[in-house]
Enzyme design. Structure first.
Site, mmCIF file in Angstrom:
data_model
loop_
_atom_site.group_PDB
_atom_site.id
_atom_site.type_symbol
_atom_site.label_atom_id
_atom_site.label_comp_id
_atom_site.label_asym_id
_atom_site.label_seq_id
_atom_site.Cartn_x
_atom_site.Cartn_y
_atom_site.Cartn_z
ATOM 1 N N CYS A 2 -20.041 29.113 4.150
ATOM 2 C CA CYS A 2 -21.153 28.494 4.842
ATOM 3 C C CYS A 2 -20.958 28.536 6.341
ATOM 4 O O CYS A 2 -19.992 29.090 6.854
ATOM 5 C CB CYS A 2 -21.296 27.033 4.391
ATOM 6 N N LEU A 55 -24.120 29.289 1.735
ATOM 7 C CA LEU A 55 -24.091 30.491 0.909
ATOM 8 C C LEU A 55 -23.501 30.048 -0.423
ATOM 9 O O LEU A 55 -22.303 29.780 -0.530
ATOM 10 C CB LEU A 55 -23.225 31.581 1.542
ATOM 11 N N ALA A 56 -24.321 29.917 -1.429
ATOM 12 C CA ALA A 56 -23.892 29.342 -2.704
ATOM 13 C C ALA A 56 -23.006 30.330 -3.460
ATOM 14 O O ALA A 56 -23.411 31.454 -3.745
ATOM 15 C CB ALA A 56 -25.110 28.971 -3.545
ATOM 16 N N ILE A 57 -21.801 29.871 -3.802
ATOM 17 C CA ILE A 57 -20.827 30.694 -4.515
ATOM 18 C C ILE A 57 -20.387 30.017 -5.806
ATOM 19 O O ILE A 57 -20.354 30.631 -6.867
ATOM 20 C CB ILE A 57 -19.587 30.967 -3.628
ATOM 21 N N ASN A 80 -17.009 24.667 5.216
ATOM 22 C CA ASN A 80 -17.150 26.120 5.142
ATOM 23 C C ASN A 80 -15.900 26.680 4.485
ATOM 24 O O ASN A 80 -14.790 26.444 4.959
ATOM 25 C CB ASN A 80 -17.314 26.695 6.554
ATOM 26 N N GLY A 81 -16.051 27.412 3.390
ATOM 27 C CA GLY A 81 -14.903 28.040 2.744
ATOM 28 C C GLY A 81 -14.861 27.786 1.256
ATOM 29 O O GLY A 81 -15.882 27.534 0.615
ATOM 30 N N GLU A 82 -13.671 27.852 0.713
ATOM 31 C CA GLU A 82 -13.455 27.625 -0.720
ATOM 32 C C GLU A 82 -12.125 26.909 -0.930
ATOM 33 O O GLU A 82 -11.128 27.254 -0.289
ATOM 34 C CB GLU A 82 -13.408 28.953 -1.496
ATOM 35 N N ASP A 105 -16.612 22.531 -5.323
ATOM 36 C CA ASP A 105 -15.331 22.174 -4.729
ATOM 37 C C ASP A 105 -15.507 21.162 -3.596
ATOM 38 O O ASP A 105 -14.579 20.420 -3.268
ATOM 39 C CB ASP A 105 -14.597 23.418 -4.226
#
Length: 648
Positions: A2, A55-57, A80-82, A105
């Protein structure tokens, strides 16, 4: 993946409506980082505004919407990130009584902060991240960044307001932003080809260093980032507690770590693939992906028709052996050149690593098929892959014993004759020299060797090797070099071997400020998430425990990583000289790009702009056009600043 932004000033007395307009304008500049959704959260009484683009993951439902508030109502986050180990943390938190409404997450992060507190929670995260966390109870804002610096986060104070964002373009959308160019940061850029952290190209705007958290309550003097994890401590601990098992045990342990790192990064609710160059690092990542996938992994490569720059043929052979679903694109010079006008907006500040062009093109290719792509970055720094680790060490062993006067005399001899004369002289008998030794006899190379002879210690030689403009202060009008990890001895790691010291310095400078910036902006520029398994902090910590003898062997790096790879791919498909992800900038500047470059390097223009001294630039431009010297890197630095300046 994101984009995040926001601001905090409890004394501003700005209305909720005004704050919403501002933060929405800031977040709208980041739509490429998050095209699927956007949101903002505002507490006008406290002067805090958070903006987000998504940004959907993982968890594509509206339940993953940000900004997100914790279940206990204490925390609000934009992230922002994972967090790759979120399922493991989620299970543990459930055992402790937490309940979850989503599968994201982000919600696990919030529950972790509520359960363990900021410092303890962030150390549990295995991931890439940049976040802003508002603590409603303590009335403080926390900004945090992942251990290695995979995700960007800029911040700064303007009129007692703390601003933050994933990219500079969001900060520039703030009404009172002053885009004052930092001439000292520009000086550093011309040395390194990037602006090193914690600086940015703008005055009073900084990059949050990797592995750090910044906390501010809006009242006390401006805060400084505090480290929760560092490469320096990791390196020291690795040397103090080395791996003592056999070579076979080291290979097995590294393979297990990499398998899990790759497995965690394959968790996604959207199509996933990988960049594949055919080199050691990307081939290892793809091999481990394919070994753990029931379907052919989608892989992507960029090729060039010029053989000297083309690795696509090797990637295709690796893909065929592994059975991946491979897509390659051979790029014409026109397609590569079309990327150049996009670079100033893509990077937001001067950035002159020309490999950003093919990185953008392969990201653009991958985005046509997937939303997440894994890459092999980090292997060179962790397992000794760069050529300078071998010949830099070798050169110092050969010249380090020489008394300063003897070296000074040698420099005088080598520099007395111009590089052009040396090149001409050697050309007459070059056919008598074996091909692999010809580059060593070029006048340019001898001239560079003379510069290395002048340095006083190994660290200065390393700085010389990674520098473009060697005296950038003479180039930038009113500029001086700021302290960096290379110039500040207090930031150096106490490591016994020069090669280890070079690897350390690369990991804290070149990796986060060049390589990871390039990958993040190129991929997010097309709304593609990039994931980097080799930078799993467990792999990094293990790599520093491994003795150098398991990394470098018989004049070749990455020995341990190669042993893992050879379990999946035949050695003959991999063994070849190392190639960079490069493009023919040198010849383009003498051909297709000549008119464009001449316009940007015009002497009258340079004088009117008032940032750069035209004389050394024009001299190098003349020598490059004549073919006397190859100044492509020096000139590309100046051209990327000029192109950025033109767009800003």
């Amino acid at each position: 993946m994101c984009g995040i932004t926001g601001f905090f000033n409890p004394s501003a007395q700005t209305s909720s409506e005004q704050m919403q307009v501002i933060v929405q304008a800031m977040s709208s500049t980041l739509v490429h980082r998050g095209p699927n959704d956007g949101g903002c959260w505002i507490d006008a009484e406290m002067g805090i505004a958070l903006g987000h683009r998504r940004l959907a993951i993982v968890d594509l439902s509206p339940e993953g919407h940000q900004p997100m508030v914790s279940a206990d109502d204490r925390y609000v986050i934009v992230f922002n990130g994972e967090i790759y180990n979120f399922l493991e943390l989620r299970h543990e938190l459930k055992q402790l009584g937490h309940r979850f409404r989503s599968h994201s997450d982000t919600e696990v992060m919030l529950a972790s902060f509520s359960q363990w507190g900021l410092k303890a929670a962030i150390k549990r995260f295995n991931g890439m991240f940049a976040f802003a966390l508002w603590d409603r109870q303590a009335r403080v804002l926390h900004l945090g960044r992942d251990r290695l610096g995979e995700k960007p986060l800029y911040y700064g104070w303007i009129n007692q307001t703390l601003l933050f964002a994933s990219e500079l373009k969001a900060l520039k959308a703030y009404p009172h932003f002053q885009a004052q160019i930092n001439r000292d940061a520009l000086t550093l850029f011309l040395r390194f080809s990037y602006v090193p952290a914690p600086y940015s190209i703008y005055e009073d705007i900084y990059k949050l260093p990797p592995g750090c958290v910044l906390t501010w309550n809006g009242i006390e003097p401006y805060s400084q980032p505090i480290s929760y994890w560092s490469v320096k401590e990791t390196a020291h601990k690795g040397i103090a507690e080395p791996f003592i098992g056999s070579e076979q045990e080291a290979v097995a342990q590294l393979e297990a770590l990499l398998q899990d790192a790759v497995k965690l990064r394959m968790v996604a609710d959207v199509p996933l693939g990988a960049f594949l160059s055919g080199g050691i690092d990307s081939s290892t990542v793809v091999a481990l992906m394919q070994a753990q996938s029931s379907q052919p992994v989608k892989t992507f490569s960029i090729g060039f028709n010029e053989d000297i720059y083309n690795e696509a043929q090797y990637a295709k052979e690796v893909a065929r052996h592994l059975g991946t679903d491979h897509t390659e694109l051979y790029v014409t010079p026109q397609e590569a050149l079309a990327v150049i006008p996009k670079l100033p907006m893509l990077y937001d500040e001067p950035f002159s690593d020309s490999s950003g062009i093919p990185t953008f093109l392969v990201s653009e290719l991958a985005k046509q098929y997937v939303t997440v792509s894994l890459s092999g970055d980090g292997g060179d720094e962790l397992f000794a892959g760069y050529n300078r680790y071998f010949w830099g060490r070798s050169i110092w062993q050969k010249i380090g014993w020489m008394p300063p006067k003897l070296r000074k005399d040698a420099v005088g001899v080598l520099t007395h004759i111009s590089p052009l004369v040396k090149n001409t002289a050697f050309a007459g008998f070059s056919n008598l020299v074996p091909a692999k030794f010809k580059p060593l006899l070029l006048g340019d190379t001898l001239h560079k060797l003379s510069e290395i002879l002048a340095v006083a210690n190994p660290e200065m030689m390393y700085t010389h090797l990674v520098s473009h403009w060697k005296q950038p202060e003479a180039l930038v009008i009113g500029g001086s070099e700021l302290s960096t990890a290379l110039s500040d001895r207090q930031r150096w790691a106490n490591l016994p071997d020069f090669t280890q010291r070079m690897m350390y310095l690369d990991t804290v400078t070149y990796l986060p400020d060049d390589i990871l910036v390039k990958v993040d902006r190129a991929s997010m520029g097309v709304s593609l998430e990039g994931r980097i398994p080799l930078l799993d902090h467990r792999v990094v910590e293990f790599a520093w425990r491994v003795p150098l003898s398991m990394k470098i062997r018989n004049g070749q790096g990455k020995w341990l990583l190669r042993q893992v790879l050879y379990k999946y791919i035949p050695q003959n498909l991999i063994e070849r000289p190392k190639m960079g992800f490069n493009i023919p900038i040198d010849s383009w500047l003498r051909g297709t790009l000549r008119d464009w470059a001449e316009t940007l390097l015009d002497e009258t223009r340079l004088r009117q702009e008032g940032f750069l001294n035209p004389q050394p630039i024009r001299q190098k431009w003349k020598e490059h056009l004549l073919g006397d010297r190859d100044w492509q890197y020096y000139l590309w630095d100046v051209l990327m600043f000029q192109a950025w300046l033109e767009n800003n």
